[in-house]
Write an enzyme that holds these catalytic residues in place. Structure first.
Site, PDB file in Angstrom:
ATOM      1  N   ASP A   3       0.851  -1.202   0.000  1.00 22.21           N
ATOM      2  CA  ASP A   3       0.000   0.000   0.000  1.00 22.21           C
ATOM      3  C   ASP A   3       0.884   1.249   0.000  1.00 22.21           C
ATOM      4  O   ASP A   3       2.036   1.198   0.424  1.00 22.21           O
ATOM      5  CB  ASP A   3      -0.876   0.048   1.264  1.00 22.21           C
ATOM      6  CG  ASP A   3      -2.049  -0.931   1.213  1.00 22.21           C
ATOM      7  OD1 ASP A   3      -2.237  -1.595   0.183  1.00 22.21           O
ATOM      8  OD2 ASP A   3      -2.774  -1.018   2.219  1.00 22.21           O
ATOM      9  N   ARG A  40      -1.526  -0.709  -8.267  1.00 23.41           N
ATOM     10  CA  ARG A  40      -2.892  -0.319  -7.907  1.00 23.41           C
ATOM     11  C   ARG A  40      -2.903   1.198  -8.080  1.00 23.41           C
ATOM     12  O   ARG A  40      -2.000   1.880  -7.608  1.00 23.41           O
ATOM     13  CB  ARG A  40      -3.218  -0.665  -6.458  1.00 23.41           C
ATOM     14  CG  ARG A  40      -4.568  -0.087  -6.018  1.00 23.41           C
ATOM     15  CD  ARG A  40      -4.787  -0.169  -4.508  1.00 23.41           C
ATOM     16  NE  ARG A  40      -4.835  -1.541  -4.040  1.00 23.41           N
ATOM     17  CZ  ARG A  40      -4.403  -1.907  -2.827  1.00 23.41           C
ATOM     18  NH1 ARG A  40      -3.879  -1.024  -1.996  1.00 23.41           N
ATOM     19  NH2 ARG A  40      -4.478  -3.167  -2.459  1.00 23.41           N
TER      20      ARG A  40
END
Ligand code: FDA
Length: 300
Positions: A125, A175
């Site tokens: 992340d 992402r």
């Protein structure tokens, strides 16, 4: 921050855990790994994939980072044991990035190697801007020898398009999201449309260069734009997936699933849910509206 939002955040801090849990439970799988397994099984039975996140962020000691790594290893064991269609997302500061970059690299590398043995994948992340460079460094070092790792870029960051151009050259699994942290205007776009425009421009750059992209958004405007772009560029289905947060815009996620596209749901769980929920409330004024809406829906 509006008066109402400030009030809600302050009230939330005083709320008994049980009350905050009432608001948070739709967005969090539960406090234990077994609750996350249950949620993932349910998603898988509906044809959706998952990425599992053990809640927790910046830690203060290396011992805590080792515990975080152990917990993530247990998630991989559960994925295999229960035959789940899922991978794992991690927050690099949970692995010690704020203490020692090289130490965090070693921990995340260990996790990626374990995931590789199981034919699985680790998504790193992206946190707030003090960690952007170090997160990208760690990702780049690991990716050199291990392709089962991916990173996140945030379209509110002014640097993101240029990061995509750089990271496209090594063939990255991305992402792409808007970004959730509060950043200074010098680093991040604040205007809603500017963030969307940067999202679409960056997505096009990623897809055109044949990278794999997790298109992470609940914004209908971006979803429509992504559908259009995928068709125009004739992008193969094995080059992208859509990603959404647990409990958010289930109407849209079902539509994507019914349209025959891959959709992966971010499934957070863990005993640190309380701190996580409070932080999300403080960071994202929009959540106030979502929570209030949910509260009134419940009372009807
Ligand atoms: P936007 O915020 O405009 O939301 C569009 C609509 O979706 C809203 O109008 C509302 O209806 C609904 N919605 C959105 N968020 C909601 C919520 N929490 N609760 C209820 N409804 C909601 N960020 C980051 O900085 N680093 C990261 O690594 C990640 N990782 C990540 C993974 C995945 C799978 C997703 C989907 C998102 C992230 N994010 C993230 C968060 C991301 O940056 C962003 O803050 C949120 O996705 C909200 O942005 P949207 O693009 O959905 O648009």
């Amino acid at each position: 921050m509006s008066f109402f939002h400030t009030l809600l955040v302050k009230t939330a801090q005083l709320m008994p855990e049980k009350v905050l849990w009432f608001f948070s439970k739709n967005y969090i799988a539960g406090k234990t790994l077994s609750s996350a397994i249950k949620v993932v099984k349910d998603l898988n039975s509906k044809g959706m994939l998952a990425t599992i996140d053990v809640l927790g962020e910046s830690i203060e000691t290396k011992e805590e980072a080792l515990i975080a790594k152990e917990q993530a290893m247990e998630v991989f064991d559960a994925i295999v044991e229960h035959n789940l269609d899922a991978n794992v997302s991690i927050k690099p500061t949970q692995f010690g990035l704020a203490i020692d970059e090289n130490f965090a690299y070693e921990q995340i590398l260990g996790l990626v190697k374990r995931a590789g043995e199981l034919n699985s994948f680790v998504r790193i992340d992206m946190e707030d801007s003090p960690y952007t460079d170090s997160t990208l460094n760690v990702y780049k070092r690991i990716f050199k020898d291990h392709k089962n790792v991916g990173v996140v870029l945030q379209s509110y960051m002014k640097r993101t398009y240029s990061d995509a151009v750089t990271f496209n050259t090594i063939g990255t699994n991305y992402r792409l999201c808007k970004g959730i942290y509060i950043e200074p205007e010098s680093l991040a776009y604040k205007d809603k449309q500017a963030i969307r425009d940067n999202y679409m421009k960056t997505l096009e750059e990623m897809l055109k260069n044949s990278n794999y992209v997790g298109i992470a958004t609940h914004d209908k405007y971006l979803l429509d734009g992504s559908y259009k772009l995928i068709n125009e560029l004739n992008i193969s289905k094995n080059k992208f997936e859509f990603q959404m947060l647990l409990g958010v815009r289930e109407d849209l996620r079902n539509k994507i699933n019914n349209d025959g596209y891959k959709i992966r749901i971010y499934v957070p769980f863990g005993k640190d849910w309380y701190a996580y929920s409070l932080r999300r409330l403080k960071e994202n004024p929009q959540l106030t509206g979502h929570i209030v809406k949910e509260f009134f829906t419940f009372r009807k």
